[in-house]
Design a protein around this motif. Structure first.
Motif, PDB file in Angstrom:
ATOM      1  N   PHE A 107       0.826  -1.213   0.000  1.00 27.92           N
ATOM      2  CA  PHE A 107       0.000   0.000   0.000  1.00 27.92           C
ATOM      3  C   PHE A 107       0.858   1.260   0.000  1.00 27.92           C
ATOM      4  O   PHE A 107       0.629   2.179  -0.805  1.00 27.92           O
ATOM      5  N   THR A 108       1.837   1.335   0.883  1.00 30.35           N
ATOM      6  CA  THR A 108       2.651   2.555   0.966  1.00 30.35           C
ATOM      7  C   THR A 108       3.494   2.748  -0.295  1.00 30.35           C
ATOM      8  O   THR A 108       3.783   3.885  -0.671  1.00 30.35           O
ATOM      9  N   THR A 109       3.883   1.654  -0.942  1.00 30.80           N
ATOM     10  CA  THR A 109       4.620   1.778  -2.207  1.00 30.80           C
ATOM     11  C   THR A 109       3.731   2.390  -3.277  1.00 30.80           C
ATOM     12  O   THR A 109       4.149   3.297  -4.014  1.00 30.80           O
ATOM     13  N   ALA A 110       2.488   1.909  -3.370  1.00 34.46           N
ATOM     14  CA  ALA A 110       1.543   2.485  -4.334  1.00 34.46           C
ATOM     15  C   ALA A 110       1.212   3.923  -3.977  1.00 34.46           C
ATOM     16  O   ALA A 110       1.052   4.779  -4.862  1.00 34.46           O
ATOM     17  N   LEU A 111       1.131   4.217  -2.683  1.00 38.76           N
ATOM     18  CA  LEU A 111       0.849   5.585  -2.244  1.00 38.76           C
ATOM     19  C   LEU A 111       1.991   6.518  -2.631  1.00 38.76           C
ATOM     20  O   LEU A 111       1.758   7.658  -3.056  1.00 38.76           O
ATOM     21  N   ALA A 112       3.223   6.054  -2.492  1.00 40.54           N
ATOM     22  CA  ALA A 112       4.372   6.874  -2.883  1.00 40.54           C
ATOM     23  C   ALA A 112       4.322   7.204  -4.371  1.00 40.54           C
ATOM     24  O   ALA A 112       4.579   8.346  -4.775  1.00 40.54           O
ATOM     25  N   HIS A 113       3.983   6.213  -5.200  1.00 38.99           N
ATOM     26  CA  HIS A 113       3.866   6.463  -6.640  1.00 38.99           C
ATOM     27  C   HIS A 113       2.749   7.460  -6.935  1.00 38.99           C
ATOM     28  O   HIS A 113       2.901   8.361  -7.762  1.00 38.99           O
ATOM     29  N   ALA A 114       1.616   7.285  -6.251  1.00 40.80           N
ATOM     30  CA  ALA A 114       0.480   8.193  -6.475  1.00 40.80           C
ATOM     31  C   ALA A 114       0.835   9.619  -6.040  1.00 40.80           C
ATOM     32  O   ALA A 114       0.441  10.590  -6.701  1.00 40.80           O
ATOM     33  N   TYR A 115       1.586   9.740  -4.947  1.00 41.29           N
ATOM     34  CA  TYR A 115       1.944  11.076  -4.477  1.00 41.29           C
ATOM     35  C   TYR A 115       2.840  11.786  -5.483  1.00 41.29           C
ATOM     36  O   TYR A 115       2.716  13.005  -5.689  1.00 41.29           O
ATOM     37  N   GLU A 116       3.734  11.032  -6.110  1.00 40.78           N
ATOM     38  CA  GLU A 116       4.598  11.631  -7.118  1.00 40.78           C
ATOM     39  C   GLU A 116       3.793  12.112  -8.324  1.00 40.78           C
ATOM     40  O   GLU A 116       4.189  13.064  -8.994  1.00 40.78           O
ATOM     41  N   GLU A 117       2.660  11.472  -8.599  1.00 36.64           N
ATOM     42  CA  GLU A 117       1.809  11.892  -9.718  1.00 36.64           C
ATOM     43  C   GLU A 117       0.993  13.134  -9.375  1.00 36.64           C
ATOM     44  O   GLU A 117       0.601  13.874 -10.274  1.00 36.64           O
ATOM     45  N   GLY A 118       0.707  13.336  -8.089  1.00 33.08           N
ATOM     46  CA  GLY A 118      -0.008  14.543  -7.686  1.00 33.08           C
ATOM     47  C   GLY A 118      -1.378  14.266  -7.093  1.00 33.08           C
ATOM     48  O   GLY A 118      -1.840  13.114  -7.042  1.00 33.08           O
ATOM     49  N   PRO A 119      -2.067  15.306  -6.631  1.00 35.03           N
ATOM     50  CA  PRO A 119      -3.368  15.154  -5.963  1.00 35.03           C
ATOM     51  C   PRO A 119      -4.410  14.437  -6.806  1.00 35.03           C
ATOM     52  O   PRO A 119      -5.287  13.764  -6.254  1.00 35.03           O
ATOM     53  N   ASP A 120      -4.355  14.590  -8.124  1.00 27.07           N
ATOM     54  CA  ASP A 120      -5.336  13.905  -8.965  1.00 27.07           C
ATOM     55  C   ASP A 120      -5.198  12.394  -8.875  1.00 27.07           C
ATOM     56  O   ASP A 120      -6.120  11.663  -9.265  1.00 27.07           O
ATOM     57  N   ALA A 121      -4.076  11.913  -8.364  1.00 28.52           N
ATOM     58  CA  ALA A 121      -3.874  10.472  -8.198  1.00 28.52           C
ATOM     59  C   ALA A 121      -4.159  10.040  -6.768  1.00 28.52           C
ATOM     60  O   ALA A 121      -4.920   9.098  -6.532  1.00 28.52           O
ATOM     61  N   TYR A 122      -3.574  10.724  -5.783  1.00 25.21           N
ATOM     62  CA  TYR A 122      -3.725  10.232  -4.416  1.00 25.21           C
ATOM     63  C   TYR A 122      -5.002  10.702  -3.722  1.00 25.21           C
ATOM     64  O   TYR A 122      -5.307  10.269  -2.606  1.00 25.21           O
ATOM     65  N   LEU A 123      -5.769  11.568  -4.384  1.00 28.73           N
ATOM     66  CA  LEU A 123      -7.074  11.973  -3.840  1.00 28.73           C
ATOM     67  C   LEU A 123      -8.229  11.568  -4.758  1.00 28.73           C
ATOM     68  O   LEU A 123      -9.367  11.957  -4.513  1.00 28.73           O
ATOM     69  N   ALA A 124      -7.944  10.788  -5.799  1.00 32.77           N
ATOM     70  CA  ALA A 124      -8.971  10.423  -6.768  1.00 32.77           C
ATOM     71  C   ALA A 124      -9.922   9.387  -6.180  1.00 32.77           C
ATOM     72  O   ALA A 124      -9.495   8.257  -5.878  1.00 32.77           O
ATOM     73  N   PRO A 125     -11.202   9.696  -6.023  1.00 34.34           N
ATOM     74  CA  PRO A 125     -12.146   8.722  -5.453  1.00 34.34           C
ATOM     75  C   PRO A 125     -12.530   7.672  -6.489  1.00 34.34           C
ATOM     76  O   PRO A 125     -12.397   7.886  -7.696  1.00 34.34           O
ATOM     77  N   PRO A 126     -13.005   6.512  -6.038  1.00 37.52           N
ATOM     78  CA  PRO A 126     -13.505   5.507  -6.979  1.00 37.52           C
ATOM     79  C   PRO A 126     -14.668   6.061  -7.798  1.00 37.52           C
ATOM     80  O   PRO A 126     -15.449   6.894  -7.319  1.00 37.52           O
ATOM     81  N   GLU A 127     -14.773   5.598  -9.031  1.00 42.58           N
ATOM     82  CA  GLU A 127     -15.843   6.044  -9.925  1.00 42.58           C
ATOM     83  C   GLU A 127     -16.278   4.860 -10.788  1.00 42.58           C
ATOM     84  O   GLU A 127     -15.545   4.439 -11.682  1.00 42.58           O
ATOM     85  N   PRO A 128     -17.452   4.288 -10.491  1.00 42.83           N
ATOM     86  CA  PRO A 128     -17.922   3.142 -11.269  1.00 42.83           C
ATOM     87  C   PRO A 128     -17.941   3.444 -12.767  1.00 42.83           C
ATOM     88  O   PRO A 128     -18.397   4.512 -13.198  1.00 42.83           O
ATOM     89  N   GLY A 129     -17.415   2.529 -13.551  1.00 44.68           N
ATOM     90  CA  GLY A 129     -17.387   2.690 -14.995  1.00 44.68           C
ATOM     91  C   GLY A 129     -16.162   3.403 -15.513  1.00 44.68           C
ATOM     92  O   GLY A 129     -15.908   3.369 -16.723  1.00 44.68           O
ATOM     93  N   HIS A 130     -15.388   4.032 -14.637  1.00 48.15           N
ATOM     94  CA  HIS A 130     -14.178   4.740 -15.071  1.00 48.15           C
ATOM     95  C   HIS A 130     -13.081   3.726 -15.378  1.00 48.15           C
ATOM     96  O   HIS A 130     -12.930   2.712 -14.699  1.00 48.15           O
ATOM     97  N   ALA A 131     -12.284   4.026 -16.394  1.00 47.84           N
ATOM     98  CA  ALA A 131     -11.270   3.068 -16.841  1.00 47.84           C
ATOM     99  C   ALA A 131     -10.254   2.734 -15.755  1.00 47.84           C
ATOM    100  O   ALA A 131      -9.763   1.603 -15.687  1.00 47.84           O
TER     101      ALA A 131
END
Length: 293
Positions: A107-131
């Protein structure tokens, strides 16, 4: 419940390291460093309180991790993300004190990657039907590895491991946001054992936890590779349920032809100087007999 058939290790062989399979029966390593390492590698701030609890904070203050061996409950790992520093967390995840450390590290490894991508990654909520954000994506690794859906009950859908000793539950409908962050009444509930009331270990994630972070955990949990553990600490916990395989130290490498030639050359006697080699011929006089004693 029928337990998996497995050879029980003898009492005489309790010492030493073993591989534990399936990995959801491995238990914690008792060491927090691997789970903290991916975030500390990004330069996140680390501090401790006087009880030896550790707190890690992202540079923008919007993600906070607590490693709480002296916390008020068994929630050893608590990770929260914020959109507003003065508002409640957007999402929260908890791993209890028996959860295998490798799952936290995933989990923390994936979180580190998401943080490097920015808020649109580490704050992105689930969205049914989204790719990339469909909640179903978090379940795909489990399905691919033989986990099966259980009959839904009380708005809860569950998928279980092949041995029925690990379960991921997804609750539908409205949930109390505060309860999701402080109790096990969360949108996602992953646990191992024979009963959810007394699990061997558990992890929870609130409604808006990003799907890639959840998928990293389900991918790690369902990985067929065993986990290494110290047998004395795991035997009583997994007795009769898991497969324990001794970790045998690697043997010496097979010698190459070059190694063989070098070894043979090293065993040959050193050549004597040419002047010291006796030269014999058919005309040499035989040695005279010495005096009798």
């Amino acid at each position: 419940m029928r337990q998996p058939e497995t050879a029980e290790p003898s009492e005489a062989g309790l010492n030493g390291d073993v591989f534990v399979s399936p990995r959801h029966l491995a238990g914690t390593t008792g060491v927090g460093d691997p789970g903290l390492a991916p975030l500390l590698a990004l330069g996140w701030e680390l501090r401790h309180d006087d009880l030896s609890n550790a707190y890690v904070t992202a540079p923008d203050q919007k993600i906070r991790l607590g490693y709480l061996p002296e916390g008020e409950d068994d929630g050893l790992w608590r990770i929260n993300a914020y959109n507003d520093l003065f508002a409640p967390p957007v999402w929260g995840v908890c791993f209890n004190d028996s959860c295998p450390t490798e799952f936290v590290t995933a989990f923390t490894t994936a979180l580190a990657h998401a943080y490097e991508e920015g808020p649109d990654a580490y704050l992105a909520p689930p969205e049914p039907g989204h790719a990339d954000r469909d909640p179903f994506l978090a379940v795909v690794p489990l399905i691919d590895r033989g986990w099966q859906f259980d009959r839904p009950h009380h708005n809860v859908f569950a998928i279980r491991s092949p041995d029925k000793l690990a379960t991921l539950e997804f609750t539908t409908g409205h949930l109390n946001p505060e309860a999701e962050l402080t109790t096990r009444d969360a949108r996602w509930h992953l646990w191992a054992g024979e009963s959810a009331d007394r699990p061997a270990w558990y992890a929870t994630a609130s409604t808006d936890t990003p799907v890639p972070l959840l998928t990293a955990v389900t991918e790690c949990v369902s990985d067929p590779a065993p986990l290494p553990r110290w047998r004395q600490e795991t035997f009583s916990y997994v007795k009769g349920m898991a497969r324990l395989t001794p970790i045998v130290p690697p043997g010496p490498p097979t010698p190459t032809p070059l190694d063989v030639r070098r070894a043979v050359a090293s065993r040959r006697p050193a050549a004597l100087p040419a002047s010291s080699v006796p030269r014999w011929s058919t005309t040499s006089r035989p040695a005279l007999p010495g005096p009798r004693r």
